[in-house]
Design an enzyme around this catalytic site. Structure first.
Site, PDB file in Angstrom:
ATOM      1  CG  ASP A  69      -9.134   4.085   0.636  1.00 36.82           C
ATOM      2  OD1 ASP A  69      -8.312   3.526  -0.131  1.00 36.82           O
ATOM      3  OD2 ASP A  69      -8.905   4.309   1.832  1.00 36.82           O
ATOM      4  CG  ASP A 118      -2.126   0.855   1.101  1.00 38.31           C
ATOM      5  OD1 ASP A 118      -2.342   1.449   0.023  1.00 38.31           O
ATOM      6  OD2 ASP A 118      -2.893   0.938   2.080  1.00 38.31           O
TER       7      ASP A 118
END
Length: 575
Positions: free
Chosen positions: A253, A201
Site C-alpha cells: 500500500d 485483493d
C-alpha cells in the site's frame, strides 16, 4: 464534455501519445479482454474512507467527481473497496449460494442500487473481492448456484487464504467439479449488480488458479469488467498477471497508516517515502505495461493539499511518475474537500495525456537523488521527466538527448505549465527543489520516426478495429476483411521529397502467407510483398522497406492480394 476522455484517447493515437517503447522486446501478451486499453482513472475508497464505507459516503464522492469536473477529464471509476461485507464469529456471512453478503446497515439500498446511482452520474462502478470461499459457506455447505455441487465439495479446509477483513476464507481446489462454477456464480452476481471494475485483493503466486478462474468467470458474464489484481504481486509471475488481468499492484500500500485515527486512519494518508519506493518498482516492471494491462502503483494521493502527507512539489512528482509509468490514476483523497491547488493539478490534460498515451517510460538516469525517465510518442516527440527524489537541498538533474533517443536539438515544452522553453541543443538540465519534478515534451528538429496507427487509417468496408489479440500499440489493430483487395491506407507527411524508411507492423497467426501490395501515391512500390506467419495472432513483426515520398502529404496503402485477405495490421512507422 463527458466525451473528453475519448477525445484524449483519440489524440493519444494521432498526435501526442503512444511512445514507441524503449524496450529490447515487446511486452508479454495482455489478457485481450478488451478492457483498460488505457489505464483506468477514477477514485477508490480505501485511502480516505478506509474501513468505514457507507452508501452515503460513496454517493458523496461520486457527486464530487462530477461537480468538480474531474469526470470530464477522464476520472470515471468510483471504486468501493473492502469492509462493505457482513461478518460474524466464523467470518463472512454468506447468501444461499455461499457468497459474501453486504452489510445492510452500511448499504441499506444494496449494491445494485449504489451502482445504478453511480451510473446515473455517467460514471462507472468498481467493487472488491478476495480469493477463496468463506468458512461459513463450508459450514453451511451451501449449494453452488446452477449445479448439484456444494461448498464442501470444492473447499480446501487445510489452509486459509489471505483476507484483510473477516478472515476465514478457505482455498478453493480447482481440480474439483463445481469450483469454476462457484466463481462463475459470484461473477454473474457482480455483473447483475452493474459492476464495471473488480479488484481481487490478497493475491499471491499461489492464487494464480483463482486469478485464472475469475478471468474466465468475468468474461463469461458478457459484461465488460476491468479486472485488477492487488497487491505486491511477484514480478516473477508478471507474464501471467498480464495475460489474465488489466492491472496489477507492483508493491504494497501507498498509505503510511500513520494518521491519528483507528488503525492509522485519517491524515496524513501517505508520506514521501511511500511514493519514492515506487520509482524502482516502476522501472523494474516497465516492460510489462501496455494496452490492456498496466503496472498499478496504487492510489494517487492528490486532492486534499498538504494534509494528505505530501508537499505540492511531491504531489506533482507523484502525478508525474504515475503518468510516465502509464499507471492507473485512482484518487485516494476526499473529493468533497478538493483543494484548489490540487484541482488544478488533476485537471491538467497535458499530464493526463502522458498517462493515457499507451506506453510506460523507461528510467534512463538514476544517480543519487536524480532520476530521468523517457518515452517516445507516435508523433516522434519524446516525453522526459526529471526528478529530485531527495528531502533536503536542491539538485541539478541532467540528461543528454542521446540518452533520450536522438541527437542534435529539440524544441522543449514544459508540460506542467504549458510554456514553450525554446530550442535546446544536446543536453537538458533542471535544478530541482527537494521532491520536485520537471516534465517536458521534446520535439527533435531533425529526422524522426513517426508512428501512424492503423486504427486511425482508412480501411476497407468489412474490416474492423479489434483489441482481442494483445501486443498491439495505440488503441487497437485493423482486422481486414478476408478478401483480395482489403486494404489499410495512411496519410503520411514528409517535410521534403525523399526516400524514407517505413515499417509495417503486423501479425499473421495463420500457416500461410498473406501478401500485400504496397503503394505510394497510387504507384505500386512493392508488389505482392510477403507477410508470412508470425507464429500466432498475438505475435507482431515488422516489414521494413524504403519508399519514395513527396513533400507534404503522401498516401501509403497496403492491399491484400489473395482471398485470405491481409494480416492484422497495427501501425506504420515512417523514419
Amino acid at each position: 464534455m463527458r466525451h473528453l476522455r475519448a477525445v484524449l484517447l483519440a489524440l493519444a493515437g494521432v498526435l501526442i501519445a503512444g511512445a514507441i517503447p524503449l524496450l529490447t522486446a515487446p511486452p508479454a501478451a495482455a489478457s485481450g479482454n478488451g478492457q483498460s486499453i488505457r489505464p483506468a482513472m477514477g477514485w477508490s475508497s480505501w485511502s480516505f474512507v478506509r474501513r468505514w464505507p457507507t452508501e452515503d459516503k460513496i454517493k458523496a464522492q461520486a457527486d464530487a467527481l462530477v461537480s468538480s469536473g474531474l469526470d470530464r477529464h477522464g476520472f470515471v471509476y468510483v471504486n468501493l473497496d473492502d469492509f462493505y461485507q457482513k461478518c460474524d464469529s466464523n467470518g463472512f456471512v454468506v447468501d444461499s449460494y455461499g457468497r459474501w453478503t453486504v452489510d445492510s446497515a452500511k448499504f441499506p439500498s444494496g449494491i445494485k442500487a449504489l451502482a445504478d446511482y453511480v451510473h446515473s452520474k455517467g460514471l462507472k462502478f468498481g467493487f472488491y473481492v478476495t480469493p477463496g470461499i468463506a468458512k461459513n459457506a463450508v459450514l453451511k455447505n451451501t449449494p453452488i448456484e446452477g449445479t448439484s455441487y456444494h461448498a464442501a465439495d470444492i473447499a480446501d479446509t487445510s489452509t486459509l487464504e489471505k483476507n484483510y477483513n473477516c478472515k476465514n476464507m478457505y482455498y478453493i481446489d480447482y481440480t474439483k467439479p463445481g469450483a469454476q462454477e462457484f466463481v462463475n456464480s459470484w461473477a454473474r452476481q457482480f455483473a447483475s449488480w452493474g459492476v464495471d471494475y473488480l479488484k481481487i485483493d490478497g493475491v499471491g503466486s499461489q492464487d494464480i488458479p483463482d486469478v485464472r478462474a475469475w478471468d474466465k468467470a468475468l468474461r463469461a458474464t458478457g459484461r465488460p469488467i476491468n479486472y485488477a489484481l492487488s497487491n505486491n504481486l511477484a514480478i516473477a509471475d508478471a507474464p501471467t498477471w498480464r495475460s489474465l488481468a488489466n492491472s496489477w499492484r507492483t508493491q504494497g500500500d501507498v498509505e503510511c497508516y500513520c494518521g491519528s485515527g483507528p488503525n492509522g486512519s485519517g491524515y496524513p494518508l501517505t508520506d514521501w517515502s511511500h511514493v519514492t519506493t515506487r520509482f524502482t518498482s516502476a522501472a523494474n516492471w516497465q516492460q510489462y505495461a501496455g494496452p490492456g494491462g498496466w503496472n498499478d502503483l496504487d492510489s494517487l494521493e492528490i486532492g486534499n493539499g498538504d494534509q494528505a502527507g505530501l508537499t505540492a512539489d511531491q504531489r506533482r512528482s507523484q502525478f508525474t511518475l504515475w503518468s510516465m509509468a502509464g499507471a492507473p490514476l485512482l484518487l485516494g483523497t476526499d473529493l468533497t474537500q478538493l483543494d484548489p491547488v490540487d484541482a488544478a493539478m488533476l485537471t491538467n490534460d497535458r499530464l493526463i495525456a502522458v498517462d493515457q498515451d499507451g506506453y510506460a517510460a523507461k528510467r534512463i538516469v538514476s544517480s543519487g537523488v536524480n532520476q530521468v525517465w523517457s518515452k517516445r510518442e507516435d508523433s516522434g516527440d519524446y516525453v522526459v521527466a526529471l526528478f529530485n527524489t531527495g528531502t533536503t537541498g536542491s539538485s541539478t538533474a541532467t540528461v543528454d538527448w542521446s540518452q533520450v533517443g536522438f541527437t542534435g536539438s529539440g524544441q522543449v515544452t514544459d508540460l506542467w505549465s504549458g510554456a514553450d522553453k525554446g530550442t535546446v541543443a544536446d543536453t537538458y538540465s533542471a535544478t530541482l527543489r527537494p521532491g520536485e519534478a520537471r516534465l517536458i515534451r521534446v520535439a527533435p528538429l531533425g529526422t524522426r520516426t513517426v508512428r501512424y496507427q492503423a486504427e486511425q487509417a482508412g480501411i476497407t468496408s468489412g474490416s474492423t478495429v479489434d483489441t482481442d489479440h494483445p501486443g498491439f500499440t495505440g488503441t487497437g489493430f485493423v482486422n481486414t476483411a478476408n478478401a483480395a483487395g482489403a486494404y489499410v491506407e495512411w496519410t503520411v507527411d514528409s517535410a521534403a521529397a525523399r526516400n524514407a524508411s517505413v515499417a509495417i507492423r503486423y501479425a499473421n497467426g495463420s500457416t500461410v502467407g498473406r501478401p500485400m501490395d504496397v503503394t505510394v501515391n497510387g504507384t505500386v512500390v512493392s508488389a505482392n510483398r510477403a507477410f508470412n506467419g508470425t507464429g500466432s495472432w498475438d505475435t507482431w513483426a515488422a516489414s521494413t522497406l524504403t519508399v519514395p515520398l513527396k513533400a507534404g502529404a503522401n498516401t501509403i496503402r497496403v492491399t491484400a492480394t489473395t482471398a485470405n485477405g491481409a494480416p492484422n495490421v497495427d501501425a506504420l512507422d515512417r523514419s
